[in-house]
Design an enzyme around this catalytic site. Structure first.
Site, PDB file in Angstrom:
ATOM      1  N   GLU A   1       0.830  -1.211   0.000  1.00 51.05           N
ATOM      2  CA  GLU A   1       0.000   0.000   0.000  1.00 51.05           C
ATOM      3  C   GLU A   1       0.865   1.262   0.000  1.00 51.05           C
ATOM      4  OE1 GLU A   1      -3.061   0.468  -0.637  1.00 51.05           O
ATOM      5  OE2 GLU A   1      -3.644  -1.635  -0.667  1.00 51.05           O
TER       6      GLU A   1
ATOM      7  N   GLN B   1       0.355   6.805  -5.332  1.00 57.20           N
ATOM      8  CA  GLN B   1       0.726   7.608  -6.517  1.00 57.20           C
ATOM      9  C   GLN B   1       1.538   6.817  -7.538  1.00 57.20           C
ATOM     10  OE1 GLN B   1      -0.228  10.858  -6.439  1.00 57.20           O
ATOM     11  NE2 GLN B   1      -0.759  10.958  -4.292  1.00 57.20           N
TER      12      GLN B   1
ATOM     13  N   LEU C   1      11.404   4.678  -7.798  1.00 55.45           N
ATOM     14  CA  LEU C   1       9.976   4.521  -7.508  1.00 55.45           C
ATOM     15  C   LEU C   1       9.296   5.870  -7.214  1.00 55.45           C
ATOM     16  CD1 LEU C   1       8.099   2.084  -7.440  1.00 55.45           C
ATOM     17  CD2 LEU C   1       8.561   1.820  -5.024  1.00 55.45           C
TER      18      LEU C   1
ATOM     19  N   TYR D   1       8.573   9.726  -5.080  1.00 55.86           N
ATOM     20  CA  TYR D   1       7.976  10.125  -3.789  1.00 55.86           C
ATOM     21  C   TYR D   1       8.789   9.534  -2.631  1.00 55.86           C
ATOM     22  CZ  TYR D   1       4.165  11.532  -6.780  1.00 55.86           C
ATOM     23  OH  TYR D   1       3.430  12.118  -7.754  1.00 55.86           O
TER      24      TYR D   1
ATOM     25  N   TYR E   1      -6.269   6.847   3.849  1.00 53.89           N
ATOM     26  CA  TYR E   1      -6.561   5.800   2.863  1.00 53.89           C
ATOM     27  C   TYR E   1      -5.768   4.533   3.167  1.00 53.89           C
ATOM     28  CZ  TYR E   1      -6.215   2.902  -1.180  1.00 53.89           C
ATOM     29  OH  TYR E   1      -6.216   1.794  -1.989  1.00 53.89           O
TER      30      TYR E   1
ATOM     31  N   ASP F   1      -9.936   5.987  -2.374  1.00 61.35           N
ATOM     32  CA  ASP F   1      -8.874   6.703  -3.078  1.00 61.35           C
ATOM     33  C   ASP F   1      -9.479   7.315  -4.344  1.00 61.35           C
ATOM     34  OD1 ASP F   1      -9.279   4.593  -4.771  1.00 61.35           O
ATOM     35  OD2 ASP F   1      -7.175   3.997  -4.896  1.00 61.35           O
TER      36      ASP F   1
ATOM     37  N   CYS G   1     -13.683   0.599 -14.730  1.00 57.67           N
ATOM     38  CA  CYS G   1     -14.188   1.980 -14.676  1.00 57.67           C
ATOM     39  C   CYS G   1     -12.986   2.934 -14.726  1.00 57.67           C
ATOM     40  CB  CYS G   1     -15.011   2.182 -13.407  1.00 57.67           C
ATOM     41  SG  CYS G   1     -16.001   3.676 -13.482  1.00 57.67           S
TER      42      CYS G   1
ATOM     43  N   CYS H   1     -17.939  -0.032 -19.860  1.00 57.24           N
ATOM     44  CA  CYS H   1     -19.255  -0.272 -19.259  1.00 57.24           C
ATOM     45  C   CYS H   1     -19.869  -1.585 -19.749  1.00 57.24           C
ATOM     46  CB  CYS H   1     -20.188   0.893 -19.557  1.00 57.24           C
ATOM     47  SG  CYS H   1     -19.516   2.469 -18.989  1.00 57.24           S
TER      48      CYS H   1
ATOM     49  N   CYS I   1     -25.859   1.848 -13.034  1.00 56.78           N
ATOM     50  CA  CYS I   1     -24.992   3.029 -13.012  1.00 56.78           C
ATOM     51  C   CYS I   1     -25.662   4.254 -13.658  1.00 56.78           C
ATOM     52  CB  CYS I   1     -23.705   2.692 -13.750  1.00 56.78           C
ATOM     53  SG  CYS I   1     -22.589   4.082 -13.863  1.00 56.78           S
TER      54      CYS I   1
HETATM   55 FE1  SF4 Z   1     -18.009   2.829 -14.431  1.00 52.65          FE
HETATM   56 FE2  SF4 Z   1     -20.653   2.929 -14.458  1.00 52.65          FE
HETATM   57 FE3  SF4 Z   1     -19.374   2.270 -16.670  1.00 52.65          FE
HETATM   58 FE4  SF4 Z   1     -19.396   0.597 -14.587  1.00 52.65          FE
HETATM   59  S1  SF4 Z   1     -21.131   1.222 -15.837  1.00 52.65           S
HETATM   60  S2  SF4 Z   1     -17.623   1.141 -15.852  1.00 52.65           S
HETATM   61  S3  SF4 Z   1     -19.383   2.015 -12.867  1.00 52.65           S
HETATM   62  S4  SF4 Z   1     -19.267   4.227 -15.630  1.00 52.65           S
END
Ligand code: SF4
Length: 351
Positions: A55, A60, A98, A100, A135, A153, A205, A212, A221
């Site tokens: 983590e 970044q 790496l 940072y 986070y 995040d 996403c 999608c 969505c």
């Molecule tokens: Fe992202 Fe919505 Fe598309 Fe799924 S459906 S990839 S949550 S925009």
């Protein structure tokens, strides 16, 4: 395309069928499509040391960049006690490239706290360690200890902004997006839930071209329903990154470079580096640079490099000379340098 936008949960909402449905869809997808990552285990809980190390490295930084560093670190320092006992400069050298670099200094400091006081077992305990922000503490608590933490995040913010078509722009929308993400967390499989959201944000996403058509949430969505999911999250216009200028001094002998250690405080603190001038807003003239050389010599400009840091962009002129090195420093390989100095070491020939 779905006709209805996903209904937004509100604070204090009772568990709803919508939430449970979202959870079921994503966890089912995760069970089939989870990324195979060197720090991940698919049964039981992973070693918190591995979760913490991964983590911190992933802050970044991309998974592809982190994977070889993670493996090398684990081979060299397989436990937190081994890491705590390592000379700090060895750790900084192994971190080179790496970015940072305060992360490496904090990693060492946190390892020493854990070697002395034990490994924390709660989100609050992790939060108290150097270099562990909200986070990272939440991610370690969820993945390493099964705590029902809200792990948010940039990836998760983007997914929430799209799932609920949040119109408020970032960064102002952060609190709202955190609340929306929190409403989906339960005590059931919190580590898998956090990692499922991370994977969805990283592989499906994605920022520019969300996939999608293969997303488990496409029927739920709101951004997908809008027809322009990639326009979420909304953003306020960004101020342009300021530029700074400096010069680096390159003395090379048999493929080795004369290196110095940067002061502990500040950018690239404690890292090996080429000697440089100060980095400032005003451009450096050649005459000005020559007043700041680390040692007298026949200095010639042999190149210039560009490097982008989080808060500014740097133009670094590179000067080289065939000269005896100054007193302070040592001969070293460019491979152990942070990227900006690796680029400078490789800029141009000696003359
Ligand atoms: Fe992202 Fe919505 Fe598309 Fe799924 S459906 S990839 S949550 S925009």
């Amino acid at each position: 395309m779905p006709a209805l936008a996903q209904k937004r949960p509100r604070p204090g909402d009772k568990p709803t069928a919508a939430r449970d449905n979202l959870r079921k869809l994503l966890l089912k997808w995760y069970d089939r499509h989870a990324r195979d990552l060197p720090w991940r285990v698919r049964t039981g809980r992973p070693d918190p040391y591995r979760v913490w190390l991964s983590e911190i490295m992933l802050q970044q930084t991309t998974v592809a960049a982190v994977a070889p560093y993670f493996t090398r670190f684990l081979d060299r320092w397989p436990t937190v006690v081994a890491l705590a006992a390592a000379p700090r400069n060895d750790l900084l050298g192994a971190w080179a490239g790496l970015g940072y670099y305060s992360r490496a200094r904090n990693l060492h400091a946190a390892a020493q706290v854990m070697a002395a006081e034990g490994v924390p077992t709660s989100e609050a305990g992790w939060r108290a360690l150097p270099g562990v922000g909200p986070y990272t503490a939440a991610a370690i608590a969820a993945i390493g200890f099964g705590e029902a933490s809200n792990v948010v995040d940039g990836n998760v913010e983007r997914v929430m902004a799209r799932l609920y078509a949040v119109e408020a722009p970032l960064p102002n929308a952060k609190a709202e997006l955190r609340e929306l993400a929190g409403a989906l967390v339960t005590a059931d499989r919190p580590g898998d839930w956090a990692q499922a959201l991370m994977d969805l944000g990283a592989t499906v996403c994605t920022p520019r071209s969300p996939k999608c058509d293969v997303c488990p949430w496409s029927a739920e969505c709101a951004a997908f329903a809008s027809g322009a999911p990639e326009t979420y999250p909304r953003r306020t216009a960004k101020a342009e990154r300021p530029r700074r200028y400096g010069a680096a001094f390159r003395i090379e002998h048999d493929g080795q470079f004369w290196l110095v250690r940067r002061p502990d405080k500040g950018l690239l603190g404690g890292m090996a580096a080429l000697p440089t001038t100060e980095w400032r807003a005003k451009k450096w003239s050649r005459a000005d640079v020559l007043k700041h050389v680390p040692v007298a010599g026949d200095w010639k400009k042999t190149g210039a490099i560009e490097h982008v840091f989080t808060h500014f962009a740097l133009t670094l002129d590179v000067y080289s000379a065939d000269t005896a090195p100054p007193n302070d420093g040592w001969w070293g390989d460019a491979s152990a340098l942070p990227t900006v100095f690796k680029k400078a070491a490789q800029a141009g020939t000696k003359r």
